[in-house]
Design a protein around this motif. Structure first.
Motif: not given
Length: 297
Positions: A129-143
């Motif tokens: 996954m990814t995380l921005s410097r302010l805490g926005v999560e992204g790049g997650l796989p399908d549940p």
């Protein structure tokens, strides 16, 4: 983590605190700090060093009581999730992270007995996954990549909670008393229906404390939100609506750029409406929840 996931399981990189201070700390010539100044304004950002693996534990306790035909029916659930985080540099300006599930136990008890989730197939598995410097999560796989089974409730996903695992940080310097709003939404889908949890938080920088040997910003959060859902179970249609509120306190190590501890508790009250062969029934529902995220040294 019904809300666990809303309120957050957060990651901290304490193992490399000394190196982080050297790399991102005060500049020798200018005296400027990556984290700003306690008096004129603190800059809160996630800062993670590549290759530094840390371990965490998230504990969620949940008590739900339904009033059915004059009788109280309690359901008690406990979730304990252990996981490790390995930073892998950056991706498009965000932190690239590898998450490994080290352990997971989920139990639920009711007057009908106790159920323990079968989590064997997710323990030891990893995802990115990814995380921005302010805490926005992204790049997650399908549940459905990492699912476990909770008795007759069917499959549940580990991935869902990680979409809101980090508290969101303010943009720009803040001083004691400053506030910032955040909103998170978690959608859980199962064979029996869909549930959407929406949480609004007002965060306030209250002061500073030393926690686990780290200098931390102490942040208080006031929470409000809703739980809404619908589906079909055993041939009966159901809808659910609840209003929730709560409070939390979390500690962010501003020099290291990591979350150290997050404690949240609250309540929710609403109804479940069931429409089946015998007619429509409205069931009052009340919930109490508490969640703790902590670094495991």
């Amino acid at each position: 983590m019904y809300l666990k996931k809303t309120l957050g399981v957060a990651l901290c990189a304490v193992a490399v605190a000394a190196a982080t201070v050297v790399l991102t700390g005060c500049a020798a010539k200018t005296g400027a700090c990556a984290w700003g100044d306690l008096d004129t304004g603190l800059i809160l950002e996630y800062r993670m060093s590549e290759g530094a693996v840390t371990s965490y534990r998230f504990t969620s306790d949940f008590v739900q009581t339904m009033e059915i035909q004059g009788q109280s029916v309690p359901i008690v659930s406990t979730e304990i999730l252990s996981f490790s985080v390995e930073p892998k540099g950056t991706k498009d300006g965000d932190h690239a992270l590898s998450i490994t599930i080290d352990g997971l136990t989920v139990t639920a008890s009711s007057p009908q007995g106790e159920i323990e989730a079968d989590t064997e197939n997710v323990v030891g598995e990893s995802f990115d996954m990814t995380l921005s410097r302010l805490g926005v999560e992204g790049g997650l796989p399908d549940p459905d990549v990492l699912e476990y089974t909770v008795g007759p409730q069917g499959p549940k996903s580990v991935i869902t909670g990680f979409s809101v695992i980090f508290p969101d940080l303010p943009e720009g310097p803040i001083t004691i008393g400053d506030t910032w709003p955040t909103t998170v939404e978690v959608s859980e889908q199962s064979d029996e229906g869909d549930v959407v949890i929406t949480v609004h938080a007002v965060n306030t920088l209250e002061g500073f404390e030393t926690v686990e040997g780290l200098e931390c910003a102490k942040i208080a959060a006031v929470l409000t939100g809703t739980i809404e859902g619908d589906g079909i179970q055993q041939g009966a249609e159901w809808t659910m609506q609840s209003d929730m509120d709560g409070s939390g306190t979390w500690y962010f190590a501003y020099k290291e750029g990591t979350l150290v501890r997050d404690v949240t508790e609250g309540t929710a009250d609403g109804t479940i409406v069931v429409n089946g062969p015998s007619g429509e029934m409205t069931i009052p529902v009340s919930r109490e929840y508490s969640m703790v995220t902590e670094l495991v040294k």
